[in-house]
Enzyme design. Structure first.
Site, PDB file in Angstrom:
ATOM      1  N   LYS A 204     -11.832  28.173 -23.501  1.00  0.00           N
ATOM      2  CA  LYS A 204     -11.202  27.357 -22.466  1.00  0.00           C
ATOM      3  C   LYS A 204      -9.815  26.955 -22.957  1.00  0.00           C
ATOM      4  O   LYS A 204      -9.674  26.254 -23.953  1.00  0.00           O
ATOM      5  CB  LYS A 204     -12.051  26.125 -22.166  1.00  0.00           C
ATOM      6  CG  LYS A 204     -11.458  25.232 -21.069  1.00  0.00           C
ATOM      7  CD  LYS A 204     -12.359  24.043 -20.812  1.00  0.00           C
ATOM      8  CE  LYS A 204     -11.770  23.109 -19.773  1.00  0.00           C
ATOM      9  NZ  LYS A 204     -12.627  21.936 -19.535  1.00  0.00           N
ATOM     10  N   LYS A 257     -11.929  30.583 -19.337  1.00  0.00           N
ATOM     11  CA  LYS A 257     -11.291  29.736 -18.333  1.00  0.00           C
ATOM     12  C   LYS A 257      -9.860  29.435 -18.774  1.00  0.00           C
ATOM     13  O   LYS A 257      -9.675  29.010 -19.925  1.00  0.00           O
ATOM     14  CB  LYS A 257     -12.090  28.431 -18.193  1.00  0.00           C
ATOM     15  CG  LYS A 257     -11.552  27.467 -17.132  1.00  0.00           C
ATOM     16  CD  LYS A 257     -12.415  26.197 -17.070  1.00  0.00           C
ATOM     17  CE  LYS A 257     -11.870  25.251 -16.006  1.00  0.00           C
ATOM     18  NZ  LYS A 257     -12.662  24.011 -15.919  1.00  0.00           N
ATOM     19  N   TYR A 322     -13.682  28.917  -5.920  1.00  0.00           N
ATOM     20  CA  TYR A 322     -13.803  28.011  -4.774  1.00  0.00           C
ATOM     21  C   TYR A 322     -13.914  28.783  -3.466  1.00  0.00           C
ATOM     22  O   TYR A 322     -14.225  28.193  -2.429  1.00  0.00           O
ATOM     23  CB  TYR A 322     -12.605  27.049  -4.751  1.00  0.00           C
ATOM     24  CG  TYR A 322     -12.528  26.216  -6.011  1.00  0.00           C
ATOM     25  CD1 TYR A 322     -13.353  25.113  -6.178  1.00  0.00           C
ATOM     26  CD2 TYR A 322     -11.677  26.569  -7.050  1.00  0.00           C
ATOM     27  CE1 TYR A 322     -13.314  24.357  -7.347  1.00  0.00           C
ATOM     28  CE2 TYR A 322     -11.630  25.826  -8.222  1.00  0.00           C
ATOM     29  CZ  TYR A 322     -12.454  24.724  -8.364  1.00  0.00           C
ATOM     30  OH  TYR A 322     -12.428  23.995  -9.534  1.00  0.00           O
TER      31      TYR A 322
END
Length: 332
Positions: A204, A257, A322
């Site tokens: 990340k 990510k 999303y």
């Protein structure tokens, strides 16, 4: 006589032959995108009765408990694989007490979703403290303002147990503390959750693409930034070390990510491991496409599906996005 440009010349390849129709392109596609490849991140906020739109993420909301249940049912109907839950509590404190409280917003949401859906969707619980702390950092902070790694691990273990008790199928630690997977695995095992897997946010990065998420999750740091614990964007080998360490500590699957700006990292991780690899298409990636589409600069559906396909092509087995439900409907 031949022109020397056609089939009589074995050195002249005609790639266009395999691109001539949509059916031909489907037949020759090396990467396929399906609803089951997608996971929907969702935000649930305590003490609201109606969903609250997120200005920087058009089409995304902070859910109430009731609207989350409806959205989860729609996600299941669309055929995606799961949800990743983030919570916004009504009250925050220095140690993020609401993260492992029985009546904490994510834990209540998990209980309700598990009762509604059973095992129809994989319910993933993001495990971090940034949404729950009044200072907005991902762990316990010393008086000098430094995130204190080892006391934070104790908090993470407690939160993992609470999330598993509430019904999470998967625990997904994202705080980037050293040793977090080992601490969580030990905590889960000690509480008889030996079968609960860990999806580690193993690589990340400290990214500029997280901005809209901080509005959505109301978890921006109140001082400093997260560069001392999230990874530095120029580094590749560090990502592979972090992934390897998480696997040694007991991670069952790993995540990269952000996704789009780090496709090289996704590819290297996928080549290096034999566990499932996820990639998170983060809020900034979403916001950029939505803004460009709203201005008529790009074809929205085409850009969304192309971006998701590129993440799968890089090697991600699943993509957190999303657009998960909307894309799933396009793909069916």
């Amino acid at each position: 006589m031949t022109s020397g440009r056609g089939g009589a010349n074995p050195g002249f390849a005609r790639g266009r032959r395999l691109r001539s129709t949509p059916a031909m392109r489907r037949w020759t596609a090396q990467t396929r995108l399906a609803p089951a490849d997608l996971v929907l991140p969702v935000f649930v906020k305590q003490d609201i009765t109606e969903p609250v739109p997120i200005g920087s993420m058009p089409g995304v909301v902070q859910h109430s408990l009731d609207s989350l249940r409806k959205a989860a049912a729609e996600a299941a109907e669309a055929g995606i694989s799961g949800l990743m839950l983030f919570g916004i509590p009504a009250e925050k404190d220095a140690v993020g007490s609401q993260a492992d409280a029985a009546d904490g917003i994510v834990n209540v949401a998990l209980q309700q979703l598990r009762a509604d859906l059973g095992d129809e969707l994989v319910l993933m619980a993001d495990l971090c403290l940034c949404e729950y702390t009044d200072h907005g950092h991902c762990g316990v902070v010393t008086p000098a303002g430094v995130v204190d790694n080892d006391p934070t691990l104790d908090r993470y273990a407690a939160v993992a147990i609470a999330q598993a008790q509430a019904g999470a199928h998967v625990i997904a630690p994202s705080g980037m503390m050293d040793g977090q997977v080992a601490a969580i695995r030990a905590g889960l095992d000690s509480a008889a959750f030996t079968e609960t897997p860990i999806l580690a946010y193993a690589a990340k990065y400290a990214s500029g693409f997280y901005g809209p998420f901080r509005e959505a999750a109301e978890g921006a740091p109140q001082f400093g930034d997260r560069s001392t614990y999230q990874m530095d964007p120029p580094n590749t080998d560090e990502a592979l070390r972090e992934v390897a360490q998480d696997l040694v500590e007991g991670a069952d699957a790993v995540m990269v990510k952000p996704a789009g700006p780090y496709l090289d990292i996704v590819a290297k991780v996928a080549d290096a491991v034999d566990v499932p690899v996820s990639a998170y298409q983060v809020s900034g990636e979403y916001a950029m496409v939505e803004a460009a589409a709203a201005n008529g600069w790009i074809d929205r559906e085409r850009a969304v599906l192309e971006s998701l396909t590129s993440i799968r092509r890089a090697g991600a087995g699943s993509v957190l996005t999303y657009w998960a439900v909307e894309a799933a409907r396009w793909l069916r």
